[in-house]
Design a protein around this motif. Structure first.
Motif, PDB file in Angstrom:
ATOM      1  N   HIS A  71      14.515 -17.309 119.543  1.00 25.14           N
ATOM      2  CA  HIS A  71      15.249 -16.311 119.621  1.00 25.14           C
ATOM      3  C   HIS A  71      16.659 -16.571 120.380  1.00 25.14           C
ATOM      4  O   HIS A  71      17.760 -16.040 119.981  1.00 25.14           O
ATOM      5  N   HIS A  72      16.438 -17.526 121.341  1.00 24.75           N
ATOM      6  CA  HIS A  72      17.690 -17.811 122.048  1.00 24.75           C
ATOM      7  C   HIS A  72      18.503 -18.626 121.388  1.00 24.75           C
ATOM      8  O   HIS A  72      19.767 -18.576 121.328  1.00 24.75           O
ATOM      9  N   LYS A 120      20.279 -16.489 118.543  1.00 29.33           N
ATOM     10  CA  LYS A 120      21.528 -15.755 119.295  1.00 29.33           C
ATOM     11  C   LYS A 120      22.546 -16.657 119.517  1.00 29.33           C
ATOM     12  O   LYS A 120      23.975 -16.430 119.354  1.00 29.33           O
ATOM     13  N   ALA A 172      10.459 -17.335 114.902  1.00 28.11           N
ATOM     14  CA  ALA A 172      10.490 -16.879 116.116  1.00 28.11           C
ATOM     15  C   ALA A 172       9.277 -15.926 116.462  1.00 28.11           C
ATOM     16  O   ALA A 172       8.609 -15.392 115.744  1.00 28.11           O
ATOM     17  N   LEU A 188       7.878  -9.899 119.027  1.00 26.68           N
ATOM     18  CA  LEU A 188       8.184  -9.183 120.242  1.00 26.68           C
ATOM     19  C   LEU A 188       7.186  -8.084 120.399  1.00 26.68           C
ATOM     20  O   LEU A 188       6.865  -7.629 119.296  1.00 26.68           O
TER      21      LEU A 188
END
Length: 581
Positions: free
Chosen positions: A551-552, A555, A574, A577
């Motif tokens: 995820h990081h 981004k 990923a 969530l």
């Protein structure tokens, strides 16, 4: 040989009989060759010990740099900054702002006098030229304008006829010049001045650098003070006042100012930003992350506005000065592998006022890095293969010709129309003739398919061409590579105790420094990140960080670095969530 010796003695009367006999020996072999410049002028070159020692143009004798290294005081010498040599070898004349004025003053010469050009701190000449004005006229002009029409330099084609040796290191004659200055006897200075042979106007001299193997089109004028702000930093207080420096800066062209800005940021970055542990360092990272952050407020680095036009040429110039070493560790991707931090130019550089300390600059390095990264421009290309030659030869293309997808489309459309292959009843279809059949259809299809849709025709054509791609990094020239570019590969692996780690590969192909990405990720997610060799890929590394950090990472790559999603593989891995059931 006797006539040559008498001509040399007349042209250079400061040579003693012993030196003259050494330069043109009686018994040793002396070769004479005739070469032609790009302008068609005949040049006679005299060779001794496999090195060119003299050259004659329009019945005027000139010494080569090989001769001047043995007799450095043969001609009156003027010093310039080390980065200027590359411009002189590329075809530029020496401009007066690039001439270093010593405390003892300039040598006294007249218009048309043959002179030598040296680099600051070394008395060994690196160029031979003709003064376009007298010393008095130079000073009266405020040291502005063209000073010397350069005929021959170290690194040019004439130099390449010899053993290609480098200039020796000869200490400047500080004592002699100081004695002359204290004596103040101009007549004595003029008495020691080498007498030059009568010659036509400087503009009529044959430029031996026309023989250069390098591209001389961009070297119309010398950007004389490329390293002026840097090299002068340590001596400015002694040699010139602040007002004189401001006047010199205002008199420079925008291109000269950009060259000087690149030199300033280059030395600033090497002195304050880059450490030995950072090497090897991608050249794109060095420009985007380190040099950009050293740019003074209100100014912006733009390689296109400099005389270099390409960052790779700028680094080549610095490599010639033995400041650093650049190698292509990956195909099409250059890295800085070595830096000589003991180089006099780096040691003499003083950080400009207004910049924070090195430690403060180092703290903000990651922030600067994120702001200045420029994603490379990637264009898919296609090469004409052997099987596809019959289809493309009508448009003038041969095997290995490189085309973009739009160019391929235009070739196909023109071929179909010129051969009247559009189906009369349905213009969405194209009739398959013998050439299209051989180039685009498999053997099992050749008896079954007689028509193809336009889209299918184009897609089949692209599939059968050799895949290539062009990558253009910011500030560098485009690079064409075979095959499709490998995407940034993101994967999840399990280590001991069922711990997961995120592995990122192929960052170098997109101009990203793996160490910089690892540092940025480590700060964002507060997890340990390491750099390890990439298995199966020579000279490549991979980033490994604890946990599933896709995820990081997504981004960072998509939003901050602005990389297209199609060049990133593994984002679907990923973690989902939401609440675990």
């Amino acid at each position: 040989r006797r006539k040559l010796r008498s001509d040399v003695a007349a042209a250079f009367p400061t040579l003693s009989p012993e030196q003259l006999a050494e330069l043109i020996p009686n018994k040793e072999e002396l070769n004479v060759i005739k070469i032609y410049s790009h302008k068609g002028e005949a040049i006679t070159v005299y060779m001794n010990h496999r090195n060119p020692i003299l050259f004659e143009a329009e019945k005027v004798l000139y010494p080569t740099v090989y001769t001047l290294w043995v007799y450095p005081d043969l001609l009156p010498a003027f010093a310039t900054w080390p980065p200027v040599l590359q411009k002189l070898a590329g075809g530029a004349d020496l401009m007066l702002p690039g001439v270093v004025v010593p405390s003892s003053g300039l040598p006294q010469v007249q218009r048309g006098t043959l002179c030598a050009v040296t680099l600051l701190g070394n008395r060994a000449p690196v160029a031979v030229g003709v003064a376009t004005m007298s010393t008095e006229e130079m000073l009266a002009a405020g040291m502005k304008g063209k000073g010397f029409a350069v005929l021959h330099t170290h690194l040019d084609h004439l130099w390449e006829y010899g053993d290609k040796s480098s200039p020796p290191t000869l200490a400047p004659l500080v004592t002699d010049s100081a004695a002359k200055e204290s004596a103040g006897d101009e007549e004595e200075l003029q008495g020691k001045e080498p007498v030059s042979s009568c010659s036509p106007e400087p503009e009529q001299h044959v430029d031996i650098r026309d023989l250069s193997l390098r591209d001389t089109d961009t070297g119309a004028e010398l950007l004389g003070q490329e390293e002026l702000p840097e090299s002068r930093a340590a001596e400015a207080a002694e040699d010139a006042s602040t007002e004189d420096q401001q006047e010199a800066e205002d008199s420079r062209t925008p291109q000269e100012q950009m060259d000087a800005l690149f030199n300033q940021c280059f030395f600033h970055a090497l002195k304050c930003k880059v450490k030995k542990s950072d090497l090897p360092l991608l050249t794109s990272t060095f420009l985007g992350s380190h040099m950009f952050s050293c740019c003074p407020a209100g100014k912006q680095l733009d390689i296109k506005k400099s005389s270099y036009k390409k960052f790779s040429k700028f680094l080549q110039c610095m490599q010639h000065q033995k400041i650093l070493q650049v190698k292509e560790l990956n195909k099409g991707v250059e890295s800085i592998v070595e830096v000589d931090w003991k180089h006099p130019d780096i040691k003499a550089f003083a950080v400009p006022e207004g910049f924070s300390s090195a430690s403060a600059a180092q703290d903000s390095k990651s922030e600067d890095r994120e702001q200045v990264y420029h994603a490379p421009e990637i264009i898919p290309l296609y090469g004409v293969s052997t099987k596809m030659i019959p289809l493309f030869q009508e448009s003038g293309h041969r095997k290995g010709s490189i085309l973009s997808s739009s160019e391929v489309r235009n070739v196909i459309i023109n071929y179909v129309k010129s051969n009247e292959l559009v189906d009369e009843t349905n213009k969405n279809f194209v009739k398959v003739n013998a050439i299209l059949c051989d180039c685009l259809l498999d053997k099992s299809e050749q008896d079954e398919i007689s028509h193809l849709k336009w889209d299918e025709l184009l897609s089949r054509c692209l599939e059968r061409l050799q895949p290539l791609h062009q990558v253009t990094f910011f500030g560098q020239e485009p690079v064409v590579r075979k095959g499709n570019i490998e995407p940034i590969d993101i994967s999840i692996a399990q280590r001991s105790s069922n711990k997961k780690v995120t592995i990122i590969k192929n960052l170098e192909l997109y101009g990203l420094d793996p160490q910089c990405v690892a540092n940025a990720l480590q700060q964002k997610v507060q997890a340990s990140a390491t750099i390890t060799p990439a298995p199966g890929a020579k000279d490549r590394v991979q980033v490994q960080i604890q946990g599933n950090q896709i995820h990081h990472l997504a981004k960072m790559l998509l939003e901050e670095y602005q990389l297209p999603r199609k060049y990133i593989q593994g984002l679907e891995k990923a973690p989902k969530l939401g609440r675990k059931k």
